[in-house]
Design an enzyme around this catalytic site. Structure first.
Site, PDB file in Angstrom:
ATOM      1  N   SER A  93      16.539  33.330  18.613  1.00  0.00           N
ATOM      2  CA  SER A  93      17.817  32.360  18.757  1.00  0.00           C
ATOM      3  C   SER A  93      18.317  32.174  19.977  1.00  0.00           C
ATOM      4  O   SER A  93      19.307  31.693  20.146  1.00  0.00           O
ATOM      5  CB  SER A  93      18.888  32.895  17.784  1.00  0.00           C
ATOM      6  N   THR A 213      22.412  30.177  23.643  1.00  0.00           N
ATOM      7  CA  THR A 213      21.863  30.042  22.437  1.00  0.00           C
ATOM      8  C   THR A 213      20.724  28.903  22.459  1.00  0.00           C
ATOM      9  O   THR A 213      20.639  27.892  23.160  1.00  0.00           O
ATOM     10  CB  THR A 213      22.686  29.987  21.173  1.00  0.00           C
ATOM     11  N   GLY A 247      27.114  32.416  14.879  1.00  0.00           N
ATOM     12  CA  GLY A 247      27.151  31.794  13.294  1.00  0.00           C
ATOM     13  C   GLY A 247      26.912  30.527  13.487  1.00  0.00           C
ATOM     14  O   GLY A 247      26.824  29.691  14.431  1.00  0.00           O
ATOM     15  N   GLY A 249      27.614  27.045  14.132  1.00  0.00           N
ATOM     16  CA  GLY A 249      28.457  26.460  15.046  1.00  0.00           C
ATOM     17  C   GLY A 249      29.307  25.276  14.628  1.00  0.00           C
ATOM     18  O   GLY A 249      30.457  25.121  15.174  1.00  0.00           O
TER      19      GLY A 249
HETATM   20  C1  SD4 Z   1      24.827  27.244  16.865  1.00  0.00           C
HETATM   21  N1  SD4 Z   1      26.506  29.257  17.169  1.00  0.00           N
HETATM   22  O1  SD4 Z   1      24.281  26.714  17.660  1.00  0.00           O
HETATM   23  C2  SD4 Z   1      25.087  29.066  17.115  1.00  0.00           C
HETATM   24  C3  SD4 Z   1      24.120  29.717  16.443  1.00  0.00           C
HETATM   25  C4  SD4 Z   1      24.246  31.131  16.492  1.00  0.00           C
HETATM   26  O2  SD4 Z   1      22.800  33.142  16.291  1.00  0.00           O
HETATM   27  O3  SD4 Z   1      25.303  31.596  16.687  1.00  0.00           O
HETATM   28  N2  SD4 Z   1      23.041  31.731  16.008  1.00  0.00           N
HETATM   29  O4  SD4 Z   1      25.581  26.957  16.061  1.00  0.00           O
END
Ligand code: SD4
Length: 332
Positions: A93, A213, A247, A249
């Site tokens: 990720s 990310t 998490g 987004g």
């Molecule tokens: C997103 N917050 O692109 C990011 C994804 C994430 O662990 O936290 N992955 O939404």
């Protein structure tokens, strides 16, 4: 202030050369009594304090610690710490090995924020291994905050970054398998989050943060999440505290979660209560059955807090060189 910073850097570098403990050398110059270093919540930390999401936080915090011992700032710690995770092909990720969008291309989001309130970010960036370093370059070398897509890539190349194919054989195989199921559904379950968000307080007491990310696996092409958005995936106020999010987004963006947490700390909440309130805000407004969000925060006094919607979110806390993996509290 600049003179003091230069002094501290020189002192730490000198200590390293002489094989001395730089922290002890620096302590004598600290404006804040350091008697409570090993103490609990509420103590002031001047030996470096770092929080990173998920267990790859061990890698990032170790590097952050090394940076600080060599005289680096909180910003150096978070950028160099998270950059190491970007290079790890096993992280699905983040950076290299990050899962691609539905068209098979890896697109990256990242941002940084420093103690002066300066910020930089990149989103929808392709072919560059270290979006977090490009984000720092946006902050330091342009008058802008956020560069996107081709423009961000061109900027990175101008700054001397090199291109690299970020789709690893494992990642490609996983994407091909996903493609066989005709139904499009981005993967947003609670297991698929290992974005790295890192916040740190350095030996001078300054705060900084970074978040990087590859976003949701198999997202729609062009989708950008919370991680490069200042106030959503990350927010730092040197006089108050810092917060980062992981998490889904979309849920974080709709509530401007990291900004909210820092503002709640400003209003007098401790970091734990502030994270819980920000999670509750999401739970009040959205159905959270299939979505996970976790917040991680610190304040200027060295207090830490974390909260997630569901169980499963953990983070690494490092103080005075000692790291521990902690399960975040959850609200569901
Ligand atoms: C997103 N917050 O692109 C990011 C994804 C994430 O662990 O936290 N992955 O939404």
């Amino acid at each position: 202030m600049l003179q003091r910073r230069a002094f501290l850097r020189r002192a730490a570098a000198m200590a390293a050369v002489l094989g001395l403990d730089p922290v002890r050398l620096l302590r004598a110059d600290s404006p804040v009594p350091l008697t409570n270093i090993a103490g609990g919540e509420g103590d002031r930390f001047r030996e470096g304090h770092m929080l990173s999401t998920w267990n790859h936080g061990f890698t990032s915090n170790e590097e952050g610690w090394r940076q600080m011992q060599a005289g680096g700032s909180a910003l150096d710690a978070v950028v160099e710490g998270t950059a190491l995770v970007e290079s790890d092909p096993t992280g699905t990720s983040v950076g290299l090995g990050g899962r691609p969008d539905r068209s098979g291309r890896v697109t990256l989001d990242a941002c940084v924020m420093g103690p002066s309130g300066d910020a930089g970010g990149v989103c929808f960036l392709e072919d560059i291994e270290h979006p977090v370093k490009v984000a720092r370059a946006v902050m330091e070398n342009t008058p802008h905050v956020l560069l996107a897509g081709d423009g961000a890539r061109e900027f990175a190349l101008d700054q001397g970054f090199e291109t690299r194919d970020l789709l690893t054989p494992d990642s490609k195989a996983a994407w091909e398998k996903w493609r066989q199921s005709a139904e499009y559904k981005p993967i947003i379950n609670v297991e698929n989050h290992d974005t790295i968000g890192m916040i740190a307080q350095d030996l001078e007491g300054n705060l900084a943060g970074a978040c990087t990310t590859s976003g949701l696996a198999y997202k729609l092409r062009g989708r950008v999440g919370d991680s490069p958005i200042i106030g959503a995936g990350l927010f730092v106020d040197n006089e108050v505290g810092a917060c980062t999010a992981t998490g889904l987004g979309e849920a974080v963006m709709k509530t401007l979660g990291s900004f909210l947490v820092v503002e709640l700390i400003r209003q007098g909440r401790d970091p734990q209560t502030a994270c819980e309130e920000a999670v509750d805000r999401i739970m009040k407004k959205m159905s959270v059955k299939d979505l996970q969000v976790g917040y991680l925060a610190m304040d200027t006094q060295g207090r830490a807090g974390s909260s997630a919607i569901h169980p499963g979110f953990n983070y690494v806390r490092t103080r005075a060189g000692q790291s521990e993996l902690i399960d975040a509290a959850h609200r569901s």
